[in-house]
Design a protein around this motif. Structure first.
Motif, PDB file in Angstrom:
ATOM      1  N   ARG A  31       9.007  -2.456 -44.505  1.00 17.81           N
ATOM      2  CA  ARG A  31      10.261  -2.290 -43.767  1.00 17.81           C
ATOM      3  C   ARG A  31      11.366  -2.908 -44.602  1.00 17.81           C
ATOM      4  O   ARG A  31      11.252  -4.049 -45.043  1.00 17.81           O
ATOM      5  N   CYS A  32      12.417  -2.155 -44.840  1.00 18.81           N
ATOM      6  CA  CYS A  32      13.530  -2.624 -45.671  1.00 18.81           C
ATOM      7  C   CYS A  32      14.412  -3.579 -44.869  1.00 18.81           C
ATOM      8  O   CYS A  32      14.899  -3.221 -43.796  1.00 18.81           O
ATOM      9  N   GLN A  34      17.325  -4.442 -45.685  1.00 18.03           N
ATOM     10  CA  GLN A  34      18.738  -4.083 -45.870  1.00 18.03           C
ATOM     11  C   GLN A  34      19.160  -2.901 -44.998  1.00 18.03           C
ATOM     12  O   GLN A  34      20.194  -2.951 -44.357  1.00 18.03           O
ATOM     13  N   CYS A  35      18.349  -1.832 -44.967  1.00 16.64           N
ATOM     14  CA  CYS A  35      18.749  -0.642 -44.211  1.00 16.64           C
ATOM     15  C   CYS A  35      17.825  -0.332 -43.036  1.00 16.64           C
ATOM     16  O   CYS A  35      18.052   0.634 -42.309  1.00 16.64           O
ATOM     17  N   ALA A  36      16.764  -1.142 -42.870  1.00 12.22           N
ATOM     18  CA  ALA A  36      15.816  -1.026 -41.758  1.00 12.22           C
ATOM     19  C   ALA A  36      14.915   0.202 -41.849  1.00 12.22           C
ATOM     20  O   ALA A  36      14.176   0.492 -40.916  1.00 12.22           O
ATOM     21  N   ARG A  37      14.988   0.936 -42.954  1.00 17.67           N
ATOM     22  CA  ARG A  37      14.063   2.059 -43.129  1.00 17.67           C
ATOM     23  C   ARG A  37      12.651   1.514 -43.249  1.00 17.67           C
ATOM     24  O   ARG A  37      12.442   0.432 -43.798  1.00 17.67           O
ATOM     25  N   SER A  38      11.657   2.244 -42.776  1.00 14.58           N
ATOM     26  CA  SER A  38      10.280   1.811 -42.908  1.00 14.58           C
ATOM     27  C   SER A  38       9.409   3.010 -43.239  1.00 14.58           C
ATOM     28  O   SER A  38       9.804   4.161 -43.043  1.00 14.58           O
ATOM     29  N   ARG A  56      11.420   0.286 -55.119  1.00 19.13           N
ATOM     30  CA  ARG A  56      12.685   0.197 -54.381  1.00 19.13           C
ATOM     31  C   ARG A  56      12.652   1.065 -53.126  1.00 19.13           C
ATOM     32  O   ARG A  56      11.974   2.084 -53.079  1.00 19.13           O
ATOM     33  N   CYS A  57      13.423   0.658 -52.146  1.00 19.40           N
ATOM     34  CA  CYS A  57      13.583   1.423 -50.916  1.00 19.40           C
ATOM     35  C   CYS A  57      14.181   2.795 -51.256  1.00 19.40           C
ATOM     36  O   CYS A  57      15.192   2.872 -51.966  1.00 19.40           O
ATOM     37  N   GLY A  59      15.802   4.635 -49.355  1.00 18.62           N
ATOM     38  CA  GLY A  59      17.038   4.821 -48.609  1.00 18.62           C
ATOM     39  C   GLY A  59      18.240   4.125 -49.224  1.00 18.62           C
ATOM     40  O   GLY A  59      19.340   4.675 -49.253  1.00 18.62           O
ATOM     41  N   CYS A  60      18.032   2.910 -49.737  1.00 22.76           N
ATOM     42  CA  CYS A  60      19.174   2.127 -50.213  1.00 22.76           C
ATOM     43  C   CYS A  60      18.932   1.462 -51.562  1.00 22.76           C
ATOM     44  O   CYS A  60      19.803   0.742 -52.052  1.00 22.76           O
ATOM     45  N   HIS A  62      17.148  -1.035 -52.313  1.00 21.85           N
ATOM     46  CA  HIS A  62      16.839  -2.467 -52.245  1.00 21.85           C
ATOM     47  C   HIS A  62      15.455  -2.691 -52.852  1.00 21.85           C
ATOM     48  O   HIS A  62      14.542  -1.906 -52.636  1.00 21.85           O
TER      49      HIS A  62
END
Ligand SMILES: [Zn+2]
Length: 90
Positions: A31-32, A34-38, A56-57, A59-60, A62
């Motif tokens: 779970r990121c 920074q952007c809460a993507r999982s 890295r995520c 989505g963002c 991170h």
């Protein structure tokens, strides 16, 4: 602020960490922060291989994980600025 006068030594982490580190890594879910993507480990975007692998995520971007292999060791950092752990390997 946490009470830092009462603490256990790091050996108490051996049991819980051995449970985590002995499972199939591809079963991991992240779970990121920074952007809460999982999602599953396979969703991460991985760059490398030199000087190591950086995941890295998607989505963002991170940093979720950094892994660097050196003679007899693997360095593992979870997150962007969380320090690193060095694990001995055969
Ligand atoms: Zn993210």
């Amino acid at each position: 602020m946490a009470d830092t006068t009462a603490h256990l030594d790091g050996n108490c982490l051996a049991g819980p960490l051995s449970e985590i580190l002995s499972v199939e890594p591809t079963a991991a879910w992240w779970r990121c922060p920074q952007c809460a993507r999982s999602g599953p480990l396979a969703d991460l975007h991985v760059y490398g291989p030199e000087p190591g692998l950086t995941a890295r995520c998607p989505g963002c971007a991170h940093v979720a994980l950094r892994l660097v292999r050196e003679e007899g060791h693997i360095w593992l950092s979870m997150g962007g600025s969380a320090g690193a752990f060095r694990f001995p390997v055969a």
